[in-house]
Design a protein around this motif. Structure first.
Motif, PDB file in Angstrom:
ATOM      1  N   TYR A  11     -42.677 -43.335   1.654  1.00 53.32           N
ATOM      2  CA  TYR A  11     -42.830 -41.739   1.959  1.00 53.32           C
ATOM      3  C   TYR A  11     -41.732 -40.968   1.984  1.00 53.32           C
ATOM      4  O   TYR A  11     -40.613 -41.665   1.877  1.00 53.32           O
ATOM      5  CB  TYR A  11     -43.759 -41.721   3.144  1.00 53.32           C
ATOM      6  N   ARG A  37     -44.529 -41.182   6.532  1.00 51.44           N
ATOM      7  CA  ARG A  37     -45.900 -41.436   6.584  1.00 51.44           C
ATOM      8  C   ARG A  37     -46.556 -40.513   7.696  1.00 51.44           C
ATOM      9  O   ARG A  37     -47.682 -39.860   7.142  1.00 51.44           O
ATOM     10  CB  ARG A  37     -46.342 -42.901   6.698  1.00 51.44           C
ATOM     11  N   ALA A  38     -45.799 -40.581   8.706  1.00 46.46           N
ATOM     12  CA  ALA A  38     -46.771 -39.919   9.638  1.00 46.46           C
ATOM     13  C   ALA A  38     -46.636 -38.099   9.421  1.00 46.46           C
ATOM     14  O   ALA A  38     -47.806 -37.454   9.477  1.00 46.46           O
ATOM     15  CB  ALA A  38     -45.940 -39.938  11.285  1.00 46.46           C
ATOM     16  N   PHE A  40     -46.664 -36.947   6.369  1.00 49.35           N
ATOM     17  CA  PHE A  40     -47.527 -36.753   5.343  1.00 49.35           C
ATOM     18  C   PHE A  40     -49.274 -36.753   5.964  1.00 49.35           C
ATOM     19  O   PHE A  40     -49.817 -35.706   5.548  1.00 49.35           O
ATOM     20  CB  PHE A  40     -47.465 -37.916   4.140  1.00 49.35           C
ATOM     21  N   GLU A  41     -49.217 -37.830   6.770  1.00 50.60           N
ATOM     22  CA  GLU A  41     -50.797 -37.678   7.339  1.00 50.60           C
ATOM     23  C   GLU A  41     -50.848 -36.454   8.384  1.00 50.60           C
ATOM     24  O   GLU A  41     -52.201 -36.223   8.542  1.00 50.60           O
ATOM     25  CB  GLU A  41     -50.832 -39.034   8.063  1.00 50.60           C
ATOM     26  N   SER A  42     -49.754 -35.717   8.683  1.00 48.15           N
ATOM     27  CA  SER A  42     -50.195 -34.640   9.543  1.00 48.15           C
ATOM     28  C   SER A  42     -50.469 -33.212   8.786  1.00 48.15           C
ATOM     29  O   SER A  42     -50.811 -32.240   9.312  1.00 48.15           O
ATOM     30  CB  SER A  42     -48.856 -34.299  10.472  1.00 48.15           C
ATOM     31  N   ALA A  44     -52.129 -30.765   6.262  1.00 48.00           N
ATOM     32  CA  ALA A  44     -53.719 -30.228   6.055  1.00 48.00           C
ATOM     33  C   ALA A  44     -53.613 -29.592   4.498  1.00 48.00           C
ATOM     34  O   ALA A  44     -52.615 -29.254   4.119  1.00 48.00           O
ATOM     35  CB  ALA A  44     -54.188 -29.493   7.057  1.00 48.00           C
ATOM     36  N   CYS A 120     -45.359 -36.794  -3.276  1.00 47.28           N
ATOM     37  CA  CYS A 120     -46.296 -36.233  -2.425  1.00 47.28           C
ATOM     38  C   CYS A 120     -47.498 -35.730  -2.945  1.00 47.28           C
ATOM     39  O   CYS A 120     -48.728 -35.791  -2.641  1.00 47.28           O
ATOM     40  CB  CYS A 120     -45.422 -35.259  -1.481  1.00 47.28           C
ATOM     41  N   ARG A 123     -49.728 -38.423  -4.253  1.00 50.50           N
ATOM     42  CA  ARG A 123     -50.398 -38.877  -3.073  1.00 50.50           C
ATOM     43  C   ARG A 123     -51.745 -37.890  -3.042  1.00 50.50           C
ATOM     44  O   ARG A 123     -52.789 -38.473  -2.790  1.00 50.50           O
ATOM     45  CB  ARG A 123     -49.814 -38.942  -2.126  1.00 50.50           C
ATOM     46  N   VAL A 124     -51.423 -36.832  -2.886  1.00 57.43           N
ATOM     47  CA  VAL A 124     -52.545 -35.684  -2.473  1.00 57.43           C
ATOM     48  C   VAL A 124     -53.648 -35.781  -3.418  1.00 57.43           C
ATOM     49  O   VAL A 124     -54.911 -35.533  -3.379  1.00 57.43           O
ATOM     50  CB  VAL A 124     -51.981 -34.147  -2.116  1.00 57.43           C
TER      51      VAL A 124
END
Length: 135
Positions: A11, A37-38, A40-42, A44, A120, A123-124
């Motif tokens: 990431y 990673r955190a 990316f996961e945050s 929206a 990124c 991934r999305v």
């Protein structure tokens, strides 16, 4: 250049051109490991929409990459440009960048050499794999 599973790639480690780089910086101060990673996961959908790297149809870009690799033409500039013509303008630019300025990574490294923003976006888009210069 080869194909690597997106899940195997690291990431972001320094998304300096990201619209949300300040959030990453704040998170990295509080988390030494796993910040990318955190981060990316945050994010929206509205966050991704605010970032220039998420313009274009990344799902179509991945399909075009698959066509180029399945035909064995990844080293053929004319074939890459021909495949780009089937994409919209912004998607074509991102697609060509994956071949002319590829995502670069050395297996086992915790950071990409280049391409963290495009990865990124991949991934999305739900990409399972992407072209990578394995240097």
């Amino acid at each position: 250049m080869g194909v690597v599973a997106v899940a195997d790639l690291p990431y972001a480690h320094h998304p300096f051109r990201c619209a949300h780089r300040d959030r990453f910086a704040a998170m990295s101060l509080s988390q030494l490991a796993g910040t990318g990673r955190a981060f990316f996961e945050s994010l929206a959908a509205a966050d991704f929409a605010a970032c220039e790297f998420h313009t274009g149809d990344w799902s179509a870009i991945v399909r075009a990459c698959a066509d180029v690799f399945s035909s064995g033409a990844q080293g053929d500039e004319a074939a890459v440009l021909e495949a780009a013509r089937a994409l919209g303008e912004q998607s074509a630019l991102w697609f060509v960048s994956l071949f002319h300025d590829p995502i670069a990574w050395v297996r086992g490294q915790e950071e990409l050499a280049t391409g963290q923003h495009r990865l990124c976006a991949l991934r999305v888009a739900g990409a399972q794999w992407c072209p990578v210069d394995l240097g």
